[in-house]
Design an enzyme around this catalytic site. Structure first.
Site, PDB file in Angstrom:
ATOM      1  N   GLU A  21      39.811 -31.223 -19.567  1.00 15.38           N
ATOM      2  CA  GLU A  21      40.291 -30.662 -18.301  1.00 15.38           C
ATOM      3  C   GLU A  21      40.062 -31.626 -17.138  1.00 15.38           C
ATOM      4  O   GLU A  21      40.800 -31.601 -16.157  1.00 15.38           O
ATOM      5  CB  GLU A  21      39.585 -29.330 -18.000  1.00 15.38           C
ATOM      6  CG  GLU A  21      40.012 -28.207 -18.914  1.00 15.38           C
ATOM      7  CD  GLU A  21      39.328 -26.909 -18.549  1.00 15.38           C
ATOM      8  OE1 GLU A  21      40.030 -25.986 -18.104  1.00 15.38           O
ATOM      9  OE2 GLU A  21      38.087 -26.830 -18.688  1.00 15.38           O
ATOM     10  N   TYR A  53      48.822 -21.555  10.266  1.00 16.74           N
ATOM     11  CA  TYR A  53      48.791 -21.463   8.803  1.00 16.74           C
ATOM     12  C   TYR A  53      49.190 -22.762   8.128  1.00 16.74           C
ATOM     13  O   TYR A  53      48.772 -23.037   7.004  1.00 16.74           O
ATOM     14  CB  TYR A  53      49.621 -20.292   8.283  1.00 16.74           C
ATOM     15  CG  TYR A  53      50.985 -20.152   8.896  1.00 16.74           C
ATOM     16  CD1 TYR A  53      52.046 -20.948   8.484  1.00 16.74           C
ATOM     17  CD2 TYR A  53      51.213 -19.223   9.899  1.00 16.74           C
ATOM     18  CE1 TYR A  53      53.303 -20.820   9.064  1.00 16.74           C
ATOM     19  CE2 TYR A  53      52.461 -19.092  10.477  1.00 16.74           C
ATOM     20  CZ  TYR A  53      53.500 -19.893  10.056  1.00 16.74           C
ATOM     21  OH  TYR A  53      54.742 -19.769  10.617  1.00 16.74           O
ATOM     22  N   ILE A  72      36.046 -22.502 -10.738  1.00 14.68           N
ATOM     23  CA  ILE A  72      36.833 -21.962  -9.629  1.00 14.68           C
ATOM     24  C   ILE A  72      35.934 -21.224  -8.637  1.00 14.68           C
ATOM     25  O   ILE A  72      36.262 -21.138  -7.465  1.00 14.68           O
ATOM     26  CB  ILE A  72      37.997 -21.071 -10.096  1.00 14.68           C
ATOM     27  CG1 ILE A  72      37.513 -19.860 -10.870  1.00 14.68           C
ATOM     28  CG2 ILE A  72      39.005 -21.872 -10.889  1.00 14.68           C
ATOM     29  CD1 ILE A  72      38.596 -18.841 -11.167  1.00 14.68           C
ATOM     30  N   GLU A  73      34.799 -20.729  -9.106  1.00 15.11           N
ATOM     31  CA  GLU A  73      33.865 -20.072  -8.201  1.00 15.11           C
ATOM     32  C   GLU A  73      33.408 -21.038  -7.108  1.00 15.11           C
ATOM     33  O   GLU A  73      33.347 -20.669  -5.936  1.00 15.11           O
ATOM     34  CB  GLU A  73      32.648 -19.535  -8.978  1.00 15.11           C
ATOM     35  CG  GLU A  73      32.947 -18.357  -9.875  1.00 15.11           C
ATOM     36  CD  GLU A  73      33.490 -18.718 -11.256  1.00 15.11           C
ATOM     37  OE1 GLU A  73      33.626 -17.805 -12.085  1.00 15.11           O
ATOM     38  OE2 GLU A  73      33.796 -19.906 -11.508  1.00 15.11           O
ATOM     39  N   LYS A  98      43.678 -19.098 -11.476  1.00 13.28           N
ATOM     40  CA  LYS A  98      43.906 -20.224 -12.389  1.00 13.28           C
ATOM     41  C   LYS A  98      44.811 -19.712 -13.503  1.00 13.28           C
ATOM     42  O   LYS A  98      44.344 -19.213 -14.527  1.00 13.28           O
ATOM     43  CB  LYS A  98      42.583 -20.769 -12.934  1.00 13.28           C
ATOM     44  CG  LYS A  98      42.728 -22.052 -13.729  1.00 13.28           C
ATOM     45  CD  LYS A  98      41.361 -22.585 -14.157  1.00 13.28           C
ATOM     46  CE  LYS A  98      41.516 -23.847 -14.975  1.00 13.28           C
ATOM     47  NZ  LYS A  98      40.223 -24.268 -15.568  1.00 13.28           N
TER      48      LYS A  98
END
Length: 118
Positions: A21, A53, A72-73, A98
């Site tokens: 990964e 934005y 991802i945390e 994800k």
């Protein structure tokens, strides 16, 4: 309090706990809601009073693409904290997905909420 939102902001990042990964870029998808008092922007029609934005989106893209992550945390926590600091956002809800990370699921991810919604 008003809310500014960004939906389905796609970032390709180096993320994952497996060696393979870390050799590829994977798709992450951000959905955000951010508290912002839009009254002065609405009254004046002046962008200086907005939560821009486009700037928020570019900040996320630049930050997430700049370095590798394992979880991802970590991405979600760091992005949420830095958005609040940089843009003065009192409350935000960040959903980070994800897609296809689990073969049997369409999507996995985390939702974090920071601050107080008044």
């Amino acid at each position: 309090m008003d809310r500014i939102f960004i939906e389905e902001l796609v970032v390709f990042a180096q993320i994952g706990v497996y060696d393979w990964e870390q050799q590829i870029k994977q798709k992450l998808v951000f959905d955000l809601e951010m508290a912002w008092d839009c009254q002065k922007a609405a009254e004046t029609d002046d962008v200086q009073y907005c939560l821009n934005y486009a700037e928020v989106s570019q900040f996320i893209l630049d930050y997430v693409q700049a370095k590798p992550f394992l979880l991802i945390e970590r991405v979600a926590y760091e992005v949420a904290d830095r958005l609040q600091q940089r843009f003065g956002i009192s409350w935000l809800r960040l959903k980070l997905s994800k897609p296809k990370a689990v073969a049997q699921a369409n999507n996995v991810g985390i939702i974090v909420e920071r601050g107080e919604l008044k």
